[in-house]
Design a protein around this motif. Structure first.
Motif, short mmCIF file in Angstrom:
data_model
loop_
_atom_site.label_atom_id
_atom_site.label_comp_id
_atom_site.label_asym_id
_atom_site.label_seq_id
_atom_site.Cartn_x
_atom_site.Cartn_y
_atom_site.Cartn_z
N GLY A 37 0.78 -1.23 0.00
CA GLY A 37 0.00 0.00 0.00
C GLY A 37 0.82 1.28 0.00
O GLY A 37 0.25 2.37 0.05
N HIS A 38 2.14 1.14 -0.07
CA HIS A 38 3.00 2.33 -0.01
C HIS A 38 4.01 2.33 -1.15
O HIS A 38 4.29 1.29 -1.76
N SER A 39 4.56 3.51 -1.43
CA SER A 39 5.64 3.61 -2.40
C SER A 39 6.79 2.73 -1.95
O SER A 39 7.02 2.54 -0.75
N ASN A 40 7.53 2.17 -2.90
CA ASN A 40 8.65 1.29 -2.53
C ASN A 40 9.94 2.06 -2.28
O ASN A 40 10.95 1.46 -1.91
N VAL A 41 9.91 3.39 -2.46
CA VAL A 41 11.10 4.21 -2.20
C VAL A 41 10.69 5.36 -1.28
O VAL A 41 9.65 6.00 -1.50
N SER A 42 11.49 5.61 -0.26
CA SER A 42 11.17 6.67 0.69
C SER A 42 11.25 8.04 0.01
O SER A 42 12.08 8.27 -0.87
N LEU A 117 16.78 5.55 12.34
CA LEU A 117 16.62 6.19 11.03
C LEU A 117 15.14 6.23 10.70
O LEU A 117 14.44 5.22 10.81
N SER A 118 14.66 7.39 10.30
CA SER A 118 13.24 7.58 10.00
C SER A 118 13.04 7.78 8.50
O SER A 118 13.70 8.61 7.89
N PHE A 119 12.10 7.00 7.94
CA PHE A 119 11.81 7.09 6.52
C PHE A 119 10.31 7.26 6.30
O PHE A 119 9.49 6.71 7.04
N THR A 120 9.96 8.01 5.28
CA THR A 120 8.56 8.21 4.90
C THR A 120 8.29 7.51 3.59
O THR A 120 8.93 7.79 2.57
N PHE A 121 7.31 6.57 3.61
CA PHE A 121 6.90 5.85 2.40
C PHE A 121 5.45 6.25 2.12
O PHE A 121 4.52 5.75 2.75
N PRO A 122 5.23 7.19 1.19
CA PRO A 122 3.87 7.68 0.94
C PRO A 122 2.92 6.57 0.48
O PRO A 122 3.32 5.65 -0.24
N ALA A 123 1.66 6.67 0.92
CA ALA A 123 0.64 5.74 0.44
C ALA A 123 0.38 5.98 -1.05
O ALA A 123 0.42 7.12 -1.52
N VAL A 124 0.12 4.90 -1.79
CA VAL A 124 -0.11 5.00 -3.24
C VAL A 124 -1.32 4.13 -3.61
O VAL A 124 -1.72 3.24 -2.86
N ASN A 125 -1.90 4.41 -4.79
CA ASN A 125 -3.02 3.61 -5.28
C ASN A 125 -2.57 2.19 -5.54
O ASN A 125 -1.53 1.95 -6.15
N HIS A 126 -3.40 1.24 -5.11
CA HIS A 126 -3.02 -0.16 -5.28
C HIS A 126 -4.24 -1.06 -5.18
O HIS A 126 -5.31 -0.64 -4.71
N LYS A 127 -4.08 -2.29 -5.63
CA LYS A 127 -5.08 -3.33 -5.42
C LYS A 127 -4.41 -4.69 -5.59
O LYS A 127 -3.30 -4.80 -6.14
#
Length: 302
Positions: A37-42, A117-127
């Motif tokens: 449900g998230h981008s694969n790159v921070s 270490l803190s990383f942000t993985f934005p939510a993206v459209n998926h199914k």
């Protein structure tokens, strides 16, 4: 004289810089991780700092380098911890698995200065969609599948723009072509890429159980099940030739526990009164069966 002095200084400098020293190295890191449900790159960079032992050349180069290009590090899903929302953390001993990716193979890390270490993985459209096997399997004489082909995983998460996702209802494997199969098969299959779509998995594994079989046949009566009280269901013909494919070698007679029947509900739902008989349960060691004829005429009487 001056030339000799300069040469001596250069030799002294090279000799000292080639030795190992302790110093702090800091590296900006972009994380890559497969999080459903998230981008694969921070979307952010985390600065990784550690006291390292390295050559003087390496430490000098690190101190002079400005605006360092971030290192992209692939992190296992099991090592990263959720922090709420799109935030994820890499901390503790988990960082030790990525020392070479952080700093390279010419550096010995003595101690981390950066803790978490803190990383942000934005939510993206998926199914999630099923994986369909593409290919063809042919068997050696008297060999067949003893069970269905199984894929692991049998479904994947796909990511992309909503318009592209709407038209995807499955993904396909690369063609699997197996010939003269006479033993169980297993392996890996790549998934066929789809333009503008990212998959949670690039490949799947497959398993195909295969067994040697022998063919046995017998003539059996066709029974009826579920007929209401006061009614009768007659079947024409009343007997059928049943052909079994059994795992070699055959133990006890498989026909001892084999029963062929037509369910009254199948008769009621049919338009013509023609029905297909079915086996209640396949005996152990029976891979499949065939009935001759395939279709029977049924007539209901009081």
């Amino acid at each position: 004289m001056v030339t000799s002095l300069l040469l001596a200084m250069v030799i002294w400098l090279l000799s000292n810089l080639s030795r190992d020293y302790s110093g702090v190295i800091s590296v900006p890191v972009v994380a890559e991780c497969n999080i459903p449900g998230h981008s694969n790159v921070s979307s952010n960079q985390a600065m990784v700092s550690a006291r390292c032992r390295a050559s003087g050349f390496r430490l000098l180069g690190e101190s002079l380098r400005q605006g360092k290009r971030p290192v992209q590090v692939r992190i296992s899903r099991s090592d990263i911890r959720p922090g709420g929302g799109d935030r994820y953390y890499l901390s503790g001993n988990a960082k030790n698995s990525y020392l070479e990716q952080f700093f390279g193979d010419a550096v010995a890390v003595e101690a981390f200065i950066s803790d978490t270490l803190s990383f942000t993985f934005p939510a993206v459209n998926h199914k999630k969609v099923p994986v369909q096997l593409a290919g063809d399997v042919s068997y050696r004489s008297q060999y067949m599948a003893s069970g269905p082909m199984r894929l692991f995983p049998d479904s994947v998460t796909v990511y992309g723009e909503p318009g592209r996702l709407d038209i995807i209802d499955h993904v396909s494997t690369a063609p699997l072509l197996l010939d003269d199969v006479h033993e169980s098969q297993h392996g890996l299959l790549r998934l066929r890429p789809v333009k503008g779509i990212r998959f949670s998995d690039a490949e799947v594994s497959y398993e195909l159980p295969v067994a040697r079989y022998v063919e046995v046949r017998s003539t059996l009566p066709v029974s009826v099940d579920g007929v209401p009280a006061g009614r009768q269901l007659q079947v024409f013909p009343s007997q059928a030739t049943v052909i079994l494919h059994c795992v070699f070698p055959v133990g006890r007679d498989p026909f001892e526990s084999f029963r062929l029947s037509i369910d009254y509900r199948d008769f009621v739902s049919s338009l013509s009164g023609r029905c297909i008989p079915r086996a209640d349960k396949l005996p152990p060691g029976v891979l499949d069966y065939r009935v001759v004829p395939e279709i029977f005429d049924c007539i209901e009487t009081d």
